[in-house]
Scaffold this active site. Structure first.
Site, PDB file in Angstrom:
ATOM      1  N   LEU A   9       0.889  -1.049   0.514  1.00 12.64           N
ATOM      2  CA  LEU A   9       0.007   0.100   0.706  1.00 12.64           C
ATOM      3  C   LEU A   9       0.954   1.430   0.069  1.00 12.64           C
ATOM      4  CD1 LEU A   9      -2.574  -1.158   2.584  1.00 12.64           C
ATOM      5  CD2 LEU A   9      -2.624  -1.737  -0.307  1.00 12.64           C
ATOM      6  N   ARG A  16       0.906  15.353   6.722  1.00 10.72           N
ATOM      7  CA  ARG A  16       1.983  15.529   7.843  1.00 10.72           C
ATOM      8  C   ARG A  16       3.861  15.533   7.489  1.00 10.72           C
ATOM      9  NH1 ARG A  16      -0.238  10.900  12.311  1.00 10.72           N
ATOM     10  NH2 ARG A  16      -0.380   9.940  11.132  1.00 10.72           N
ATOM     11  N   THR A  79      -7.795   1.077   3.589  1.00  8.85           N
ATOM     12  CA  THR A  79      -6.727   0.649   3.200  1.00  8.85           C
ATOM     13  C   THR A  79      -7.760  -1.035   2.453  1.00  8.85           C
ATOM     14  OG1 THR A  79      -7.499  -0.304   5.519  1.00  8.85           O
ATOM     15  CG2 THR A  79      -5.430   1.109   5.085  1.00  8.85           C
TER      16      THR A  79
END
Length: 459
Positions: A9, A16, A79
């Site tokens: 993934l 961030r 996800t």
């Protein structure tokens, strides 16, 4: 052992990180995070490897090239949604699928192999890799029943006060029966605090169907570190650096101060080599045995032979032979080849040049676009004048030539075998073999000049 597949993934932007560079491309010890993951996963004997890309898709593809196939997640909806993008590649396959995040650069082949074996031995439909930590904030919690079996995984933002006290966390790495995975993915909803499709929900779906759900707890929490900001990036860098340096020391390399030595993951170093503090070795670099590197030396994508010393110098994208001494304060620029038993001294710069065996430039020289033969001496201040403001030209100095101090070789020019160039010369034409070239104005002494000058200026 069943067929094995993997999904990495790597679609998130990583807000961030506060960076123009996409998160999984941030380097750890000189290698992008996602490359670390792909390199480790590739050792598992997979039938297929799919990397799910989104933000920075083209850059990620360019980095990984043919090491993976790619699925595009155009909109990041969680996800589970990311894994769904691999349907065209995996939905019809039979076997075990490993799912791992591209921002976990410290995970190792060994840990993933142990996870896969545990999954296959237990006959589970899904197995989650877990870890124990005293600081579980931000991680999904592993909720077990009274018999110790995995009941469900609760994301941090969805956890109640009791669940927040759990210290066994979800690392984000899973094994699934491939067919069970894609059947369950179609049933995942986004009714949660984030409004996303969570992959951990697949575990509860399979459990409710009566499937065996298992967990494998790794003893090394460091491997599970997910990098979401620059603080975690520095932590991963420190852990990886320690791991790399430990490997080299175990293999017979002396690292004087490991905490202040920075070696890339793809560096190879021979035994009995000594690395001094402040040294930075990047990219794909190989260093032979019995070398001394540093202190404060920078190397990148270079090859160094045996018994070579490089002190307080920079070597980039070049080849250095055996028994060479470089530095201090030398600069070997890209596309240079330094032969055996060569001496490159202080404040010498070499660029896109070949330096023959046993030749030397001991100090204060620039050698660019040149072919230096064997046993050549380049005196202090020797310069190859290779650039006319538009084009670069080549200088050739043949074997056993001697170039006197403060000489300028105006390229294109050739100095023949055994030829001498007198100190202070500016050479604009080829010098024949065995000849002496003197290319400087004849000295003129004007006696009494200083007294006359002082009288004229009333000194």
């Amino acid at each position: 052992m069943s067929n094995r597949y993997a999904v990495i993934l790597a679609a998130g932007q990583g807000t961030r990180m506060k960076s123009k560079l996409y998160k999984v491309l941030h380097p750890v010890c000189g290698k992008p995070m996602v490359q670390h993951v792909v390199d480790q996963v590739s050792e598992l004997g997979l039938q297929k490897l799919i990397t799910v890309v989104g933000h920075g898709a083209e850059q990620v593809k360019q980095q990984l090239k043919n090491k993976s196939e790619f699925a595009l997640q155009e909109e990041q909806l969680g996800t589970a949604h990311a894994v769904m993008q691999s349907v065209p590649f995996l939905a019809q396959e039979q076997g075990t699928t490993l799912v791992v995040c591209g921002d976990t650069p410290l995970i190792t082949t060994q840990t993933m192999e142990e996870l896969l074996k545990h999954h296959e031995q237990t006959g589970a439909k899904t197995t989650v890799l877990t870890a124990y930590t005293e600081e579980p904030a931000g991680y999904g919690r592993i909720v077990r029943n009274s018999e110790g079996r995995v009941e469900r995984i609760v994301e941090h933002k969805d956890a109640n006060q009791e669940e927040l006290t759990i210290k066994e966390i979800n690392t984000g790495t899973y094994c699934f029966d491939n067919q069970a995975l894609f059947e369950a993915l179609s049933k995942v909803s986004n009714e949660n605090a984030q409004g996303e499709y969570y992959l951990p929900d697949v575990i509860e779906i399979l459990k409710n169907q009566g499937a065996v759900v298992s967990a494998y707890q790794t003893s090394n929490f460091d491997e599970t570190l997910g990098v979401n900001d620059r603080v975690a990036l520095s932590q991963a860098e420190a852990i990886m650096r320690k791991r790399i340096n430990h490997k080299h020391m175990v293999n017979g390399v002396t690292i004087i101060d490991p905490a202040n030595t920075y070696i890339s993951a793809d560096t190879v170093i021979g035994n009995d080599t000594i690395i001094y503090p402040g040294t930075v070795i990047e990219g794909t670099t190989s260093i032979g045995s019995d070398c001394i590197i540093g202190p404060h030396t920078e190397m990148k994508n270079s090859q160094v032979g045996n018994n070579t010393i490089i002190r307080q110098s920079t070597v980039h994208e070049s080849k250095v032979g055996d028994g060479v001494a470089i530095g201090p304060f030398a600069h070997i620029r890209p596309d240079s080849t330094i032969g055996h038993e060569v001496r490159i001294g202080n404040f010498v710069e070499v660029k896109q040049s070949v330096f023959g065996n046993e030749s030397k430039a001991s100090h204060l020289s620039y050698i660019g676009n040149a072919e230096i033969g064997e046993r050549v001496n380049l005196g202090c201040g020797s310069i190859t004048v290779n650039y006319d403001g538009k084009n670069k030209f080549k200088t050739v100095v043949e074997d056993d030539a001697f170039i006197g101090c403060n000489s300028n070789l105006i390229a294109p020019v050739t100095v023949g075998k055994n030829a001498y160039v007198a100190a202070g010369s500016t050479v604009t034409h080829d010098v024949p073999a065995e000849a002496l070239s003197v290319a400087r104005a004849r000295q003129v002494n004007k006696e009494g000049y200083v007294a006359q000058l002082k009288q004229k200026k009333n000194f």
